[in-house]
Design a protein around this motif. Structure first.
Motif, PDB file in Angstrom:
ATOM      1  N   UNK A 157       0.855  -1.182   0.000  1.00  0.00           N
ATOM      2  CA  UNK A 157       0.000   0.000   0.000  1.00  0.00           C
ATOM      3  C   UNK A 157       0.893   1.234   0.000  1.00  0.00           C
ATOM      4  N   UNK A 158       0.995   1.903  -1.158  1.00  0.00           N
ATOM      5  CA  UNK A 158       1.893   3.043  -1.295  1.00  0.00           C
ATOM      6  C   UNK A 158       3.094   2.651  -2.123  1.00  0.00           C
ATOM      7  N   UNK A 159       4.184   3.382  -1.949  1.00  0.00           N
ATOM      8  CA  UNK A 159       5.395   3.085  -2.704  1.00  0.00           C
ATOM      9  C   UNK A 159       6.158   1.922  -2.118  1.00  0.00           C
ATOM     10  N   UNK A 160       7.055   1.333  -2.897  1.00  0.00           N
ATOM     11  CA  UNK A 160       7.790   0.163  -2.425  1.00  0.00           C
ATOM     12  C   UNK A 160       8.770   0.455  -1.303  1.00  0.00           C
TER      13      UNK A 160
ATOM     14  N   UNK B  35      -4.603   7.603  -0.786  1.00  0.00           N
ATOM     15  CA  UNK B  35      -4.061   6.455  -1.514  1.00  0.00           C
ATOM     16  C   UNK B  35      -3.311   6.945  -2.747  1.00  0.00           C
ATOM     17  N   UNK B  36      -2.099   6.430  -2.947  1.00  0.00           N
ATOM     18  CA  UNK B  36      -1.261   6.905  -4.043  1.00  0.00           C
ATOM     19  C   UNK B  36      -0.894   5.793  -5.003  1.00  0.00           C
ATOM     20  N   UNK B  37      -0.809   4.562  -4.492  1.00  0.00           N
ATOM     21  CA  UNK B  37      -0.436   3.466  -5.366  1.00  0.00           C
ATOM     22  C   UNK B  37      -0.499   2.131  -4.663  1.00  0.00           C
ATOM     23  N   UNK B  38      -0.553   1.080  -5.463  1.00  0.00           N
ATOM     24  CA  UNK B  38      -0.467  -0.297  -4.968  1.00  0.00           C
ATOM     25  C   UNK B  38       0.545  -1.029  -5.839  1.00  0.00           C
ATOM     26  N   UNK B  39       1.524  -1.636  -5.185  1.00  0.00           N
ATOM     27  CA  UNK B  39       2.580  -2.368  -5.896  1.00  0.00           C
ATOM     28  C   UNK B  39       2.386  -3.857  -5.629  1.00  0.00           C
ATOM     29  N   UNK B  40       2.148  -4.617  -6.694  1.00  0.00           N
ATOM     30  CA  UNK B  40       1.875  -6.057  -6.576  1.00  0.00           C
ATOM     31  C   UNK B  40       3.133  -6.848  -6.933  1.00  0.00           C
ATOM     32  N   UNK B  41       3.527  -7.735  -6.038  1.00  0.00           N
ATOM     33  CA  UNK B  41       4.695  -8.578  -6.254  1.00  0.00           C
ATOM     34  C   UNK B  41       4.386  -9.999  -5.816  1.00  0.00           C
TER      35      UNK B  41
END
Length: 445
Positions: free
Chosen positions: A203-206, A223-229
């Motif tokens: 949730x947010x930057x990495x 909310x600014x971003x979601x990074x999926x890994x």
């Protein structure tokens, strides 16, 4: 109604992730107003695209905010690599007759260029004192989306949507405009992800974001971003280490090399933040917690933990541990000096963004995430009452009430810092609890 109260009524908050109510920044006068367009978190693409898509609105919002605080100059900080956006901003500033008041200033592609204290120094050469704020050195800082929301507020539109980048190990990285309260799952699925549960989601930057324990949450105004890994990715494994585990690892393995301190952005600005000393206190079981007050100077950028430490330890987590202990005892760091100078080696110790991205295993995912039109038709939206710094909003709607998009549904408590909340879509109030308002949307009513 003046700008401060218009922004307050519209529920504008810091859209860069912190969520500080913007009106509170406009209660004082300042020499400079700075636009934070650095967007230094890897993979996130919101600010750079908003400045390209809505240059006039962002410029006008910044200008009006600057006039309100009686700033003598407005500065837009944007990384020099965004050549086309820089040229466009300069052109529009001139066309709008603001060239004498506003300037575009190019930032180096470093991390964390978007830390507001780093930004203040890069744009003005001033240094915000320890445990202080930019206003102390005559600056007010807002980010690109916040300036856009200021402009919208002046034109009668409250904050009901936010821009989010979905990135990482996914088929189609995208940036969307999303109604506040939309389920996170619904946003992720728009990027061609068939089963979000196959991923770990930051949730947010990495760097500064945390791994979600559940995907059942909802989008907020900050909310600014979601990074999926993938769940076994290095970054996910590192971020999911418990505080207790981080303490044990640090206590047994720290070799006091000082790299965490020597590359710390706040230390390089002349502050007394020295993570290696906090790690040392952990290793030697030093009991006098007052000696560890420097932990409170940590901005939690995570550079020490994810880039600097050659032993792959957890200095940021240990700082957080000491912060908790200090807070429990009511102990606050007391600065010993007022004037600060950058460390002489600062220019040689800045962290290049590309090297950082490689170090945390994201080079393969460092791709464009174009701003893409998307139609969100959720059956329900859930508006959190506390999606900002300060007191939670107080509901001003009743169970079963029909609400319209843009309607006020939560107000700032009396004599408190907070932010108003508005319905992002038409619907009916289905539930009100201590944490949120659930609205059944549109055609589903």
């Amino acid at each position: 109604m003046d700008l401060l109260n218009i922004v307050k009524e519209a529920g504008v908050i810091g859209a860069g992730g912190a969520g500080f109510p913007t009106y509170a920044k406009f209660t004082s006068k300042a020499e400079y107003i700075l636009l934070n367009g650095a967007e230094c978190e890897p993979l996130l693409r919101v600010d750079q695209q908003l400045m390209a898509q809505f240059p006039d609105q962002i410029i006008k919002g910044l200008a009006e905010a600057g006039r309100h605080i009686e700033a003598r100059k407005a500065m837009i900080g944007i990384k020099g690599k965004h050549k086309e956006v820089i040229a466009l901003l300069k052109e529009r500033i001139a066309a709008l007759g603001l060239a004498d008041f506003m300037e575009v200033m190019e930032l180096r592609d470093i991390y964390p260029a978007g830390d507001e204290q780093v930004l203040v120094h890069e744009l003005t050469q001033r240094i915000v004192p320890e445990v202080s704020i930019p206003l102390k050195v005559g600056c007010v800082v807002i980010n690109s989306e916040t300036a856009l929301n200021v402009y919208n507020a002046l034109n009668g539109s409250p904050v009901t949507e936010t821009y989010i980048t979905i990135a990482g190990d996914i088929p189609q990285p995208r940036t969307f405009k999303v109604p506040v309260g939309t389920a996170i799952r619904e946003v992720i699925i728009q990027c061609g992800v068939k089963n979000p549960d196959d991923y770990a989601v930051i949730d947010g930057g990495p760097m500064m974001g945390s791994v979600l324990t559940s995907l059942d949450g909802h989008v907020t105004k900050k909310s600014k971003g979601y990074v999926l890994l993938k769940k076994d990715h290095f970054l996910i494994r590192k971020k999911t280490v418990s505080l207790d585990r981080a303490r044990v690892i640090g206590k047994t393995a720290c070799e006091q090399c000082r790299m965490c301190t020597d590359l710390c952005p706040r230390y390089l600005l002349g502050h007394n933040m020295q993570p290696h000393k906090v790690m040392r206190a952990l290793s030697y079981n030093l009991e006098d917690i007052k000696e560890q007050q420097i932990a409170q100077l940590c901005c939690e950028c995570n550079a020490c933990e994810l880039f600097s430490c050659p032993a792959n330890l957890h200095p940021r987590s240990v700082n957080s541990l000491f912060k908790q202990k200090l807070a429990e005892q009511g102990i606050k760091y007391q600065p010993v000096k007022v004037d600060f100078q950058t460390r002489s080696a600062r220019d040689y110790r800045l962290i290049p963004s590309k090297r950082l991205i490689a170090k945390i295993g994201l080079t393969a995912f460092d791709r464009p995430a174009p701003l893409t039109p998307a139609e969100f038709r959720p059956e329900y939206i859930r508006i959190a009452l506390r999606q900002h710094i300060g007191a939670p909003a107080v509901p001003v709607v009743a169970l079963g009430e029909e609400v319209k998009a843009g309607q006020l549904i939560g107000r700032i408590p009396e004599n408190s810092l907070g932010a108003n909340l508005h319905a992002s879509l038409n619907g009916r109030v289905e539930e009100i609890n201590d944490n949120s308002i659930l609205i059944k949307v549109g055609s589903y009513v």
